[in-house]
Scaffold this motif. Structure first.
Motif, PDB file in Angstrom:
ATOM      1  N   ASP A 137      -7.976  68.523 -40.007  1.00  0.00           N
ATOM      2  CA  ASP A 137      -7.801  68.489 -41.462  1.00  0.00           C
ATOM      3  C   ASP A 137      -6.562  69.280 -41.869  1.00  0.00           C
ATOM      4  OD1 ASP A 137      -9.980  66.909 -41.926  1.00  0.00           O
ATOM      5  OD2 ASP A 137     -11.327  68.542 -42.519  1.00  0.00           O
ATOM      6  N   LEU A 138      -6.359  70.422 -41.245  1.00  0.00           N
ATOM      7  CA  LEU A 138      -5.209  71.259 -41.552  1.00  0.00           C
ATOM      8  C   LEU A 138      -3.907  70.510 -41.281  1.00  0.00           C
ATOM      9  CD1 LEU A 138      -4.457  74.117 -42.471  1.00  0.00           C
ATOM     10  CD2 LEU A 138      -4.551  74.838 -40.087  1.00  0.00           C
ATOM     11  N   ILE A 139      -3.839  69.841 -40.151  1.00  0.00           N
ATOM     12  CA  ILE A 139      -2.641  69.086 -39.779  1.00  0.00           C
ATOM     13  C   ILE A 139      -2.388  67.960 -40.766  1.00  0.00           C
ATOM     14  CG2 ILE A 139      -1.665  67.537 -38.028  1.00  0.00           C
ATOM     15  CD1 ILE A 139      -3.305  69.248 -35.967  1.00  0.00           C
ATOM     16  N   ALA A 140      -3.455  67.215 -41.104  1.00  0.00           N
ATOM     17  CA  ALA A 140      -3.298  66.068 -42.006  1.00  0.00           C
ATOM     18  C   ALA A 140      -2.823  66.509 -43.378  1.00  0.00           C
ATOM     19  CB  ALA A 140      -4.628  65.320 -42.122  1.00  0.00           C
ATOM     20  N   HIS A 141      -3.397  67.572 -43.924  1.00  0.00           N
ATOM     21  CA  HIS A 141      -3.015  67.996 -45.271  1.00  0.00           C
ATOM     22  C   HIS A 141      -1.660  68.698 -45.287  1.00  0.00           C
ATOM     23  CE1 HIS A 141      -6.653  66.486 -46.922  1.00  0.00           C
ATOM     24  NE2 HIS A 141      -7.408  67.252 -46.161  1.00  0.00           N
ATOM     25  N   ASP A 142      -1.308  69.335 -44.181  1.00  0.00           N
ATOM     26  CA  ASP A 142       0.046  69.885 -44.060  1.00  0.00           C
ATOM     27  C   ASP A 142       1.067  68.758 -44.159  1.00  0.00           C
ATOM     28  OD1 ASP A 142       2.254  71.529 -43.450  1.00  0.00           O
ATOM     29  OD2 ASP A 142       2.008  71.148 -41.311  1.00  0.00           O
ATOM     30  N   ALA A 143       0.845  67.676 -43.402  1.00  0.00           N
ATOM     31  CA  ALA A 143       1.762  66.540 -43.446  1.00  0.00           C
ATOM     32  C   ALA A 143       1.812  65.948 -44.844  1.00  0.00           C
ATOM     33  CB  ALA A 143       1.336  65.485 -42.428  1.00  0.00           C
ATOM     34  N   ASP A 144       0.644  65.819 -45.492  1.00  0.00           N
ATOM     35  CA  ASP A 144       0.597  65.234 -46.836  1.00  0.00           C
ATOM     36  C   ASP A 144       1.267  66.142 -47.867  1.00  0.00           C
ATOM     37  OD1 ASP A 144      -0.703  62.999 -45.915  1.00  0.00           O
ATOM     38  OD2 ASP A 144      -2.714  63.729 -46.416  1.00  0.00           O
ATOM     39  N   PHE A 145       1.143  67.452 -47.682  1.00  0.00           N
ATOM     40  CA  PHE A 145       1.790  68.406 -48.588  1.00  0.00           C
ATOM     41  C   PHE A 145       3.301  68.197 -48.577  1.00  0.00           C
ATOM     42  CE2 PHE A 145       4.026  72.464 -49.074  1.00  0.00           C
ATOM     43  CZ  PHE A 145       3.499  72.975 -50.249  1.00  0.00           C
ATOM     44  N   HIS A 146       3.873  68.157 -47.394  1.00  0.00           N
ATOM     45  CA  HIS A 146       5.323  67.999 -47.296  1.00  0.00           C
ATOM     46  C   HIS A 146       5.769  66.595 -47.701  1.00  0.00           C
ATOM     47  CE1 HIS A 146       6.308  71.930 -45.633  1.00  0.00           C
ATOM     48  NE2 HIS A 146       5.209  71.832 -44.910  1.00  0.00           N
ATOM     49  N   ALA A 147       4.933  65.591 -47.426  1.00  0.00           N
ATOM     50  CA  ALA A 147       5.276  64.228 -47.859  1.00  0.00           C
ATOM     51  C   ALA A 147       5.280  64.133 -49.374  1.00  0.00           C
ATOM     52  CB  ALA A 147       4.273  63.230 -47.269  1.00  0.00           C
ATOM     53  N   ALA A 148       4.360  64.833 -50.033  1.00  0.00           N
ATOM     54  CA  ALA A 148       4.319  64.817 -51.492  1.00  0.00           C
ATOM     55  C   ALA A 148       5.546  65.505 -52.086  1.00  0.00           C
ATOM     56  CB  ALA A 148       3.032  65.494 -51.984  1.00  0.00           C
ATOM     57  N   ILE A 149       5.985  66.592 -51.454  1.00  0.00           N
ATOM     58  CA  ILE A 149       7.208  67.250 -51.916  1.00  0.00           C
ATOM     59  C   ILE A 149       8.406  66.329 -51.723  1.00  0.00           C
ATOM     60  CG2 ILE A 149       8.850  69.105 -51.372  1.00  0.00           C
ATOM     61  CD1 ILE A 149       6.501  70.964 -50.983  1.00  0.00           C
ATOM     62  N   ALA A 150       8.468  65.680 -50.565  1.00  0.00           N
ATOM     63  CA  ALA A 150       9.582  64.768 -50.297  1.00  0.00           C
ATOM     64  C   ALA A 150       9.608  63.626 -51.304  1.00  0.00           C
ATOM     65  CB  ALA A 150       9.476  64.223 -48.877  1.00  0.00           C
ATOM     66  N   ALA A 151       8.437  63.087 -51.631  1.00  0.00           N
ATOM     67  CA  ALA A 151       8.375  62.009 -52.620  1.00  0.00           C
ATOM     68  C   ALA A 151       8.844  62.498 -53.986  1.00  0.00           C
ATOM     69  CB  ALA A 151       6.952  61.461 -52.705  1.00  0.00           C
ATOM     70  N   ALA A 152       8.504  63.745 -54.305  1.00  0.00           N
ATOM     71  CA  ALA A 152       8.893  64.309 -55.599  1.00  0.00           C
ATOM     72  C   ALA A 152      10.394  64.549 -55.699  1.00  0.00           C
ATOM     73  CB  ALA A 152       8.145  65.619 -55.839  1.00  0.00           C
ATOM     74  N   SER A 153      11.095  64.536 -54.569  1.00  0.00           N
ATOM     75  CA  SER A 153      12.551  64.739 -54.606  1.00  0.00           C
ATOM     76  C   SER A 153      13.268  63.577 -55.279  1.00  0.00           C
ATOM     77  CB  SER A 153      13.095  64.915 -53.182  1.00  0.00           C
ATOM     78  OG  SER A 153      13.121  63.657 -52.490  1.00  0.00           O
ATOM     79  N   GLY A 154      12.615  62.414 -55.333  1.00  0.00           N
ATOM     80  CA  GLY A 154      13.232  61.249 -55.951  1.00  0.00           C
ATOM     81  C   GLY A 154      14.263  60.569 -55.080  1.00  0.00           C
ATOM     82  N   ASN A 155      14.400  61.015 -53.832  1.00  0.00           N
ATOM     83  CA  ASN A 155      15.361  60.415 -52.910  1.00  0.00           C
ATOM     84  C   ASN A 155      14.579  59.804 -51.752  1.00  0.00           C
ATOM     85  OD1 ASN A 155      17.238  60.076 -50.686  1.00  0.00           O
ATOM     86  ND2 ASN A 155      18.697  61.279 -51.874  1.00  0.00           N
ATOM     87  N   ALA A 156      14.384  58.485 -51.822  1.00  0.00           N
ATOM     88  CA  ALA A 156      13.542  57.808 -50.833  1.00  0.00           C
ATOM     89  C   ALA A 156      14.115  57.894 -49.424  1.00  0.00           C
ATOM     90  CB  ALA A 156      13.343  56.342 -51.229  1.00  0.00           C
ATOM     91  N   ALA A 157      15.438  57.881 -49.305  1.00  0.00           N
ATOM     92  CA  ALA A 157      16.056  57.941 -47.983  1.00  0.00           C
ATOM     93  C   ALA A 157      15.806  59.301 -47.337  1.00  0.00           C
ATOM     94  CB  ALA A 157      17.550  57.656 -48.081  1.00  0.00           C
ATOM     95  N   LEU A 158      16.047  60.379 -48.086  1.00  0.00           N
ATOM     96  CA  LEU A 158      15.801  61.716 -47.552  1.00  0.00           C
ATOM     97  C   LEU A 158      14.322  61.918 -47.240  1.00  0.00           C
ATOM     98  CD1 LEU A 158      18.062  64.087 -49.686  1.00  0.00           C
ATOM     99  CD2 LEU A 158      18.167  63.741 -47.213  1.00  0.00           C
ATOM    100  N   ALA A 159      13.454  61.401 -48.119  1.00  0.00           N
ATOM    101  CA  ALA A 159      12.016  61.534 -47.895  1.00  0.00           C
ATOM    102  C   ALA A 159      11.598  60.840 -46.610  1.00  0.00           C
ATOM    103  CB  ALA A 159      11.243  60.963 -49.089  1.00  0.00           C
ATOM    104  N   ALA A 160      12.147  59.655 -46.364  1.00  0.00           N
ATOM    105  CA  ALA A 160      11.800  58.906 -45.154  1.00  0.00           C
ATOM    106  C   ALA A 160      12.304  59.618 -43.907  1.00  0.00           C
ATOM    107  CB  ALA A 160      12.381  57.498 -45.237  1.00  0.00           C
ATOM    108  N   ILE A 161      13.522  60.157 -43.974  1.00  0.00           N
ATOM    109  CA  ILE A 161      14.066  60.899 -42.831  1.00  0.00           C
ATOM    110  C   ILE A 161      13.204  62.119 -42.533  1.00  0.00           C
ATOM    111  CG2 ILE A 161      16.010  62.309 -42.055  1.00  0.00           C
ATOM    112  CD1 ILE A 161      17.831  60.353 -43.632  1.00  0.00           C
TER     113      ILE A 161
END
Length: 233
Positions: A137-161
């Protein structure tokens, strides 16, 4: 590496897409017609389609045909994450250097562009990390936490990288070791500092918090992995 005839077929299909003759969402001509148009064998074209589908360029729909994808970054950069999953320990330090370059900038962008719903999603995963009762659970939510921040950046290319270079497999390796070293609480606190800075819209602080987090993980990895995989003189 693909055979030369397949490589040629791949490049010819890519040329059709680059030129606009095949656009996002468009269906490819029938195999026989397309192979004649490109001057390649049907077997080479078939292999090219498989390769381009794996790369996120084409979408093969059984019984319906083959289509050009929307060509969004999250589709085209899928190969990064797949490559990371196969990396051996001696390559992880270079990967962490990549994260140290990319993640603080993405986090700073999120601090300036984050909407209320983005912030709520980031906070939700932070709370789930803090409440996690097991490593998975810790690993999954860690990944989701950072993915949510990346999505909030508004830059899909950087988020995907960023998703590609900091995927679940890498996080599993890191968190397993941090848990064994009883450092997980400290690492969660670093996530809280990142969230607080993003919430406050403070880009410099968000960048610094993300840099500290990645640098701390990198330092631990250097201390742990470097003696096992010393550089050649």
């Amino acid at each position: 590496m693909a055979a030369p005839l397949t490589e040629a077929a791949i490049e010819k299909v890519r040329d059709l897409i680059r030129s606009g003759d095949l656009g996002p969402g468009q269906r490819l001509p029938a195999e026989a017609a397309l192979s004649a148009q490109l001057g390649v064998s049907r077997s080479s074209l078939r292999e090219a389609v498989r390769a381009l589908a794996t790369a996120g360029v084409l979408d093969v729909r059984r019984g319906d045909g083959t289509f050009v994808t929307a060509l969004r970054p999250e589709q085209l950069f899928t190969g990064i994450g797949e490559a990371v999953d196969l990396m051996r320990d001696e390559s992880l330090l270079e990967l962490m250097e990549c994260r140290r370059v990319v993640e603080p900038q993405v986090t700073a962008l999120a601090a300036t562009r984050c909407e209320d719903e983005d912030l709520a999603e980031i906070h939700r995963h932070l709370e789930l990390m803090e409440a996690a009762s097991d490593e998975q659970d810790l690993i999954a939510h860690d990944a989701d936490f950072h993915a949510a921040i990346a999505a909030a950046s508004g830059n899909a290319a950087l988020a995907a990288i960023l998703r590609g270079i900091s995927g679940v497999t890498l996080r599993a390796r890191v968190w397993r070791a941090l848990t064994e070293a009883d450092s997980s609480r400290h690492t969660i606190d670093e996530h809280r500092a990142i969230y607080d800075a993003v919430r406050d819209g403070d880009a410099p602080r968000a960048e610094a918090a993300a840099l500290l987090h990645v640098a701390n993980v990198e330092t631990w990895m250097r201390r742990t992995l470097a003696p096992q995989h010393p550089r050649n003189p």
